[in-house]
Design an enzyme around this catalytic site. Structure first.
Site, short mmCIF file in Angstrom:
data_model
loop_
_atom_site.label_atom_id
_atom_site.label_comp_id
_atom_site.label_asym_id
_atom_site.label_seq_id
_atom_site.Cartn_x
_atom_site.Cartn_y
_atom_site.Cartn_z
N ARG A 43 19.75 15.18 0.82
CA ARG A 43 18.35 15.52 0.59
C ARG A 43 18.27 16.39 -0.65
O ARG A 43 18.95 17.41 -0.73
CB ARG A 43 17.88 16.33 1.80
CG ARG A 43 16.52 16.11 2.25
CD ARG A 43 16.25 16.77 3.59
NE ARG A 43 16.41 18.20 3.63
CZ ARG A 43 15.60 19.03 4.26
NH1 ARG A 43 14.54 18.55 4.89
NH2 ARG A 43 15.81 20.32 4.31
N THR B 220 12.79 18.42 -3.95
CA THR B 220 11.77 17.43 -3.56
C THR B 220 11.85 17.04 -2.09
O THR B 220 10.92 16.44 -1.56
CB THR B 220 11.95 16.14 -4.39
OG1 THR B 220 13.22 15.55 -4.02
CG2 THR B 220 11.95 16.42 -5.88
N ASP C 291 21.48 25.12 8.18
CA ASP C 291 21.99 23.91 7.51
C ASP C 291 23.17 23.37 8.33
O ASP C 291 24.24 23.96 8.35
CB ASP C 291 22.42 24.24 6.08
CG ASP C 291 22.76 22.97 5.32
OD1 ASP C 291 23.63 22.20 5.78
OD2 ASP C 291 22.17 22.73 4.26
N ASP D 103 26.51 22.61 6.35
CA ASP D 103 27.22 23.83 5.95
C ASP D 103 27.85 24.53 7.14
O ASP D 103 28.98 25.03 7.06
CB ASP D 103 26.26 24.79 5.23
CG ASP D 103 25.97 24.33 3.80
OD1 ASP D 103 26.78 23.56 3.25
OD2 ASP D 103 24.93 24.73 3.25
#
Ligand code: PRP
Ligand code: URA
Length: 208
Positions: A103, A107, A199, A202
């Site tokens: 991703r 944006t 995340d 991560d």
């Protein structure tokens, strides 16, 4: 199309630990696999059965066995990889496909960078796995990619879903069932799920 939010106590307890910012990489990885295994139980609920006659030590009897429809598990790389072993522990004969997607941080648009699927993907029940369904862009693109290569029977299996992502997948792919461990409140201004778990990639791979 159905949306199933698993409210089993074991899943809720494991999700509580997974969400905690103090949970480290090893525990996070183990929990993602454990929850994926529990989600696999629900995902396979409507698998076809057939009658077979067997001999127990006591008598002859007719019992059920899986009728042999094949499965493909397709993780969306990276974070989806964390769910594969857990799913495989319940469906060991499944083939694995991979879709690489990231991703754009600004944006939030998904970008596909890798696709490798079993050749007979059109004949398999396909379980797309990814811990996070946020805007839904990555899942919608992954499902587009699968359909363009012949996949017909697709389910989406996630840990945390945002209402926005569920709505987008429902609009673009009304034939795809969603199975989630939790449905959260919303997305924040950066496209992160609130309260979410941060995340997923991560935290799984220790990259931040
Ligand atoms: C995360 C996650 C999903 C996607 C969800 O991946 O694993 O694939 O974001 O967001 P969306 O619903 O708004 O598309 P990310 O793009 O961070 O890549 P990574 O797994 O490589 O970290
Ligand atoms: N991707 C993640 O890993 N986490 C989110 O909250 C949203 C997208």
């Amino acid at each position: 199309m159905t949306v199933t939010i698993m409210d089993h106590p074991l899943i809720q307890h494991k999700m509580r630990i997974l969400r905690d910012k103090n949970t480290g990489t090893k525990d996070f990885r183990d929990l993602v696999n454990e929850i994926a295994m529990l989600l696999a139980y629900e995902t396979t609920r409507d698998m076809q059965l057939q009658d077979v006659e067997i001999q127990t030590p006591v008598a002859t009897t007719t019992v059920k066995e899986l009728s042999g429809k094949k499965v493909a598990i397709v993780p969306i790389i990276r974070a989806g990889l964390g769910m594969v072993d857990g799913m495989m522990s319940l469906i060991p004969a499944a083939k694995i496909g991979h879709i690489g997607m990231y991703r754009d941080e600004k944006t939030l648009e998904p970008h596909e960078y890798f696709v490798k699927l079993p050749e007979d993907i059109d004949k398999r029940d396909v379980f797309v796995v990814d811990p996070m369904l946020a805007t839904g862009g990555s899942a919608v693109d992954a499902i587009n990619s699968l359909k363009s290569r012949g996949a017909k029977s697709i389910k989406l299996v996630v840990l945390v879903a945002a209402p926005e992502g569920v709505k987008t997948v429902q609009e673009k792919h009304p034939d795809v069932d969603i199975i989630a461990a939790a449905l959260d409140e919303k997305l924040n201004e950066n496209g992160y799920i609130v309260p979410g778990l941060g995340d997923a990639g991560d935290r799984l791979f220790g990259t931040k």
